[in-house]
Design an enzyme around this catalytic site. Structure first.
Site, mmCIF file in Angstrom:
data_model
loop_
_atom_site.group_PDB
_atom_site.id
_atom_site.type_symbol
_atom_site.label_atom_id
_atom_site.label_comp_id
_atom_site.label_asym_id
_atom_site.label_seq_id
_atom_site.Cartn_x
_atom_site.Cartn_y
_atom_site.Cartn_z
ATOM 1 N N GLY A 9 -45.638 82.317 69.815
ATOM 2 C CA GLY A 9 -45.415 82.991 71.093
ATOM 3 C C GLY A 9 -46.730 83.562 71.598
ATOM 4 O O GLY A 9 -46.754 84.553 72.351
ATOM 5 N N ALA A 10 -47.824 82.914 71.198
ATOM 6 C CA ALA A 10 -49.179 83.463 71.420
ATOM 7 C C ALA A 10 -49.549 83.583 72.894
ATOM 8 O O ALA A 10 -50.431 84.365 73.236
ATOM 9 C CB ALA A 10 -50.203 82.588 70.694
ATOM 10 N N MET A 14 -46.494 89.820 74.605
ATOM 11 C CA MET A 14 -46.765 90.431 73.304
ATOM 12 C C MET A 14 -47.714 89.566 72.482
ATOM 13 O O MET A 14 -48.609 90.079 71.806
ATOM 14 C CB MET A 14 -45.446 90.645 72.551
ATOM 15 C CG MET A 14 -44.647 91.826 73.043
ATOM 16 S SD MET A 14 -45.502 93.397 72.808
ATOM 17 C CE MET A 14 -45.449 93.564 71.041
ATOM 18 N N GLY A 75 -40.861 90.406 65.956
ATOM 19 C CA GLY A 75 -40.487 91.418 66.935
ATOM 20 C C GLY A 75 -39.480 90.920 67.943
ATOM 21 O O GLY A 75 -38.948 91.707 68.739
ATOM 22 N N THR A 76 -39.221 89.635 67.914
ATOM 23 C CA THR A 76 -38.308 89.047 68.905
ATOM 24 C C THR A 76 -36.901 89.611 68.728
ATOM 25 O O THR A 76 -36.448 89.837 67.602
ATOM 26 C CB THR A 76 -38.275 87.512 68.742
ATOM 27 O OG1 THR A 76 -39.621 87.045 68.644
ATOM 28 C CG2 THR A 76 -37.580 86.847 69.905
ATOM 29 N N HIS A 132 -36.461 98.931 81.254
ATOM 30 C CA HIS A 132 -37.505 97.943 80.979
ATOM 31 C C HIS A 132 -38.027 97.286 82.248
ATOM 32 O O HIS A 132 -37.378 97.326 83.305
ATOM 33 C CB HIS A 132 -36.975 96.851 80.047
ATOM 34 C CG HIS A 132 -36.954 97.247 78.599
ATOM 35 N ND1 HIS A 132 -35.943 98.005 78.060
ATOM 36 C CD2 HIS A 132 -37.838 97.014 77.595
ATOM 37 C CE1 HIS A 132 -36.203 98.211 76.772
ATOM 38 N NE2 HIS A 132 -37.345 97.620 76.465
ATOM 39 N N LYS A 136 -37.862 91.022 81.529
ATOM 40 C CA LYS A 136 -37.167 90.937 80.232
ATOM 41 C C LYS A 136 -35.922 90.073 80.371
ATOM 42 O O LYS A 136 -35.148 90.242 81.313
ATOM 43 C CB LYS A 136 -36.799 92.355 79.768
ATOM 44 C CG LYS A 136 -36.170 92.413 78.396
ATOM 45 C CD LYS A 136 -36.144 93.832 77.859
ATOM 46 C CE LYS A 136 -35.434 93.919 76.512
ATOM 47 N NZ LYS A 136 -36.005 93.025 75.496
ATOM 48 N N THR A 143 -33.771 97.216 70.847
ATOM 49 C CA THR A 143 -33.913 98.604 70.375
ATOM 50 C C THR A 143 -32.661 99.413 70.685
ATOM 51 O O THR A 143 -32.178 100.186 69.847
ATOM 52 C CB THR A 143 -35.130 99.264 71.056
ATOM 53 O OG1 THR A 143 -36.250 98.399 70.898
ATOM 54 C CG2 THR A 143 -35.430 100.620 70.467
HETATM 55 N N1 LIG Z 1 -40.295 94.510 68.417
HETATM 56 C C1 LIG Z 1 -41.073 95.003 69.381
HETATM 57 O O1 LIG Z 1 -41.769 96.022 69.195
HETATM 58 C C2 LIG Z 1 -41.120 94.307 70.698
HETATM 59 C C3 LIG Z 1 -40.312 93.230 70.906
HETATM 60 N N2 LIG Z 1 -40.395 92.529 72.056
HETATM 61 C C4 LIG Z 1 -39.601 91.316 72.102
HETATM 62 O O2 LIG Z 1 -40.485 90.222 71.862
HETATM 63 C C5 LIG Z 1 -40.013 89.074 72.550
HETATM 64 C C6 LIG Z 1 -41.135 88.525 73.412
HETATM 65 O O3 LIG Z 1 -41.412 89.439 74.443
HETATM 66 P P1 LIG Z 1 -42.561 89.109 75.527
HETATM 67 O O4 LIG Z 1 -43.835 88.833 74.833
HETATM 68 O O5 LIG Z 1 -42.473 90.193 76.524
HETATM 69 O O6 LIG Z 1 -41.985 87.759 76.166
HETATM 70 P P2 LIG Z 1 -42.791 86.584 76.900
HETATM 71 O O7 LIG Z 1 -41.772 85.814 77.652
HETATM 72 O O8 LIG Z 1 -43.969 87.141 77.612
HETATM 73 O O9 LIG Z 1 -43.348 85.695 75.696
HETATM 74 C C7 LIG Z 1 -42.585 84.810 74.916
HETATM 75 C C8 LIG Z 1 -43.469 83.639 74.549
HETATM 76 O O10 LIG Z 1 -42.773 82.821 73.637
HETATM 77 C C9 LIG Z 1 -43.003 81.474 73.982
HETATM 78 N N3 LIG Z 1 -41.982 80.626 73.394
HETATM 79 C C10 LIG Z 1 -40.755 80.336 73.887
HETATM 80 N N4 LIG Z 1 -40.106 79.501 73.046
HETATM 81 C C11 LIG Z 1 -40.961 79.277 72.000
HETATM 82 C C12 LIG Z 1 -40.853 78.499 70.814
HETATM 83 N N5 LIG Z 1 -39.767 77.770 70.518
HETATM 84 N N6 LIG Z 1 -41.915 78.483 69.964
HETATM 85 C C13 LIG Z 1 -43.030 79.188 70.246
HETATM 86 N N7 LIG Z 1 -43.184 79.940 71.376
HETATM 87 C C14 LIG Z 1 -42.140 79.976 72.226
HETATM 88 C C15 LIG Z 1 -43.025 81.483 75.510
HETATM 89 O O11 LIG Z 1 -43.654 80.322 76.033
HETATM 90 C C16 LIG Z 1 -43.818 82.755 75.764
HETATM 91 O O12 LIG Z 1 -45.215 82.494 75.794
HETATM 92 C C17 LIG Z 1 -38.764 89.517 73.308
HETATM 93 O O13 LIG Z 1 -37.636 89.217 72.532
HETATM 94 C C18 LIG Z 1 -38.948 91.007 73.421
HETATM 95 O O14 LIG Z 1 -37.728 91.685 73.559
HETATM 96 C C19 LIG Z 1 -41.245 92.885 73.047
HETATM 97 C C20 LIG Z 1 -42.027 93.990 72.916
HETATM 98 C C21 LIG Z 1 -42.036 94.792 71.727
HETATM 99 O O1 LIG Z 2 -38.863 92.912 76.047
HETATM 100 C C1 LIG Z 2 -39.517 93.974 75.854
HETATM 101 O O2 LIG Z 2 -40.427 94.317 76.609
HETATM 102 C C2 LIG Z 2 -39.179 94.801 74.705
HETATM 103 N N1 LIG Z 2 -38.307 94.354 73.843
HETATM 104 C C3 LIG Z 2 -37.859 95.021 72.674
HETATM 105 C C4 LIG Z 2 -36.394 95.351 72.792
HETATM 106 O O3 LIG Z 2 -35.631 94.562 73.380
HETATM 107 O O4 LIG Z 2 -35.988 96.376 72.259
HETATM 108 C C5 LIG Z 2 -38.727 96.183 72.298
HETATM 109 C C6 LIG Z 2 -39.222 96.971 73.463
HETATM 110 O O5 LIG Z 2 -38.144 97.649 74.016
HETATM 111 C C7 LIG Z 2 -39.884 96.081 74.496
#
Ligand SMILES: NC(=O)C1=CN([C@@H]2O[C@H](COP(=O)(O)OP(=O)(O)OC[C@H]3O[C@@H](n4cnc5c(N)ncnc54)[C@H](O)[C@@H]3O)[C@@H](O)[C@H]2O)C=CC1
Ligand SMILES: O=C(O)C1=N[C@H](C(=O)O)C[C@H](O)C1
Length: 246
Positions: A9-10, A14, A75-76, A132, A136, A143
């Protein structure tokens, strides 16, 4: 010797931040960047893979990592009891491998969940609001779901009665979604990043626990803790708290 790290997901919001944080850390080496459509293969020789992708893809990515003997920091969102059990089953035949799946890597969010669970049994009413950015794709947030689950478990253990609610009629969604009986409300607003409020109410008083991530850099310290710690935590850990001695 640096720890070799790949990011899945580079290209995402995130993923880009994680690549930067890993690249800037003296003890870590970024060996692979993967995004949608890429073959993960041997994950470019990584010892640890970090997954910030989409709910539909993350289980398959994690199972691939485990099969390759690569530790995973995830983190997904979108995890269910069933998909977590699939990871546990895969780990059972790869006993040295660690996986951490954390709905939120920001320390304040981890503490919010803990404080909310501690407070939940003392209040008649409790509701969760998550707020958010509008890009999203899932609602409610991972969370908020986890927060509500922890609250519900604490209330059940303490024998706390169901929260009062006299609503007899209303528009669909007006009272939010129910997660283990706890109402959870989701706001999507341009300008926001990631925010959560837990509202607790008793006769004559309320308590509000609020956390704000104003920038995705707030998650990086926790992600790096996960990367550095995952090999020392074989099996499945759900939530960063297991690494923080909370
Ligand atoms: N645990 C935490 O602290 C946090 C969790 N998140 C979660 O992280 C996830 C990603 O969030 P964002 O980066 O904002 O989303 P984003 O949509 O910006 O990035 C996701 C990336 O994954 C790629 N992707 C999609 N399918 C894929 C696959 N099969 N293989 C590899 N890459 C693939 C996409 O092309 C995209 O570049 C969400 O589920 C979000 O809720 C987000 C922020 C913090
Ligand atoms: O998609 C986001 O941005 C975030 N996703 C995570 C969630 O669904 O809890 C973590 C954080 O809230 C940001």
């Amino acid at each position: 010797m640096s720890l070799r790290v790949a990011v899945i997901g580079a290209a995402g919001r995130m993923g880009q931040q994680v690549c930067r944080a890993v690249g800037e850390a003296d003890d870590l080496e970024l060996v692979g960047r993967f995004d949608a459509g890429d073959e993960l293969g041997d994950l470019a020789g990584a010892e640890v893979a970090v997954d910030f992708t989409v709910p539909d893809a993350t289980l398959g990515n994690v199972l691939h990592c485990v099969a390759q003997g690569v530790h995973a920091v995830v983190g997904t969102t979108g995890w269910t009891d069933e998909s977590l059990n699939q990871v546990r089953a895969a780990l059972a035949v790869q006993p040295g491998v660690g996986v951490i799946i954390a709905p939120n890597f920001a320390i304040g969010a981890v503490l919010t969940m803990r404080f909310a669970a501690q407070a939940a049994r003392f209040y008649e009413s409790v509701e969760v609001i998550e707020l958010h950015h509008p890009d999203k794709v899932d609602a409610p947030s991972g969370t908020a779901i986890r927060t509500a689950q922890l609250i519900a478990a604490a209330r059940q253990e303490a024998g706390t009665p169901t929260a009062p609610d006299a609503t007899k009629s209303g528009l669909d969604g007006a009272r939010g979604a129910r997660v283990d009986g706890v109402p959870v409300h989701a706001v999507r607003l341009r300008g926001l990043v990631a925010h959560e409020e837990v509202l607790l109410g008793a006769v004559g008083e309320t308590l509000t626990i609020r956390h704000d991530s104003f920038d995705r850099s707030s998650f990086m310290s926790g992600v790096l803790t996960g990367i550095r710690g995952v090999a020392g935590h074989p099996g499945l850990s759900v939530g960063l708290e297991e690494y923080l001695d909370l």
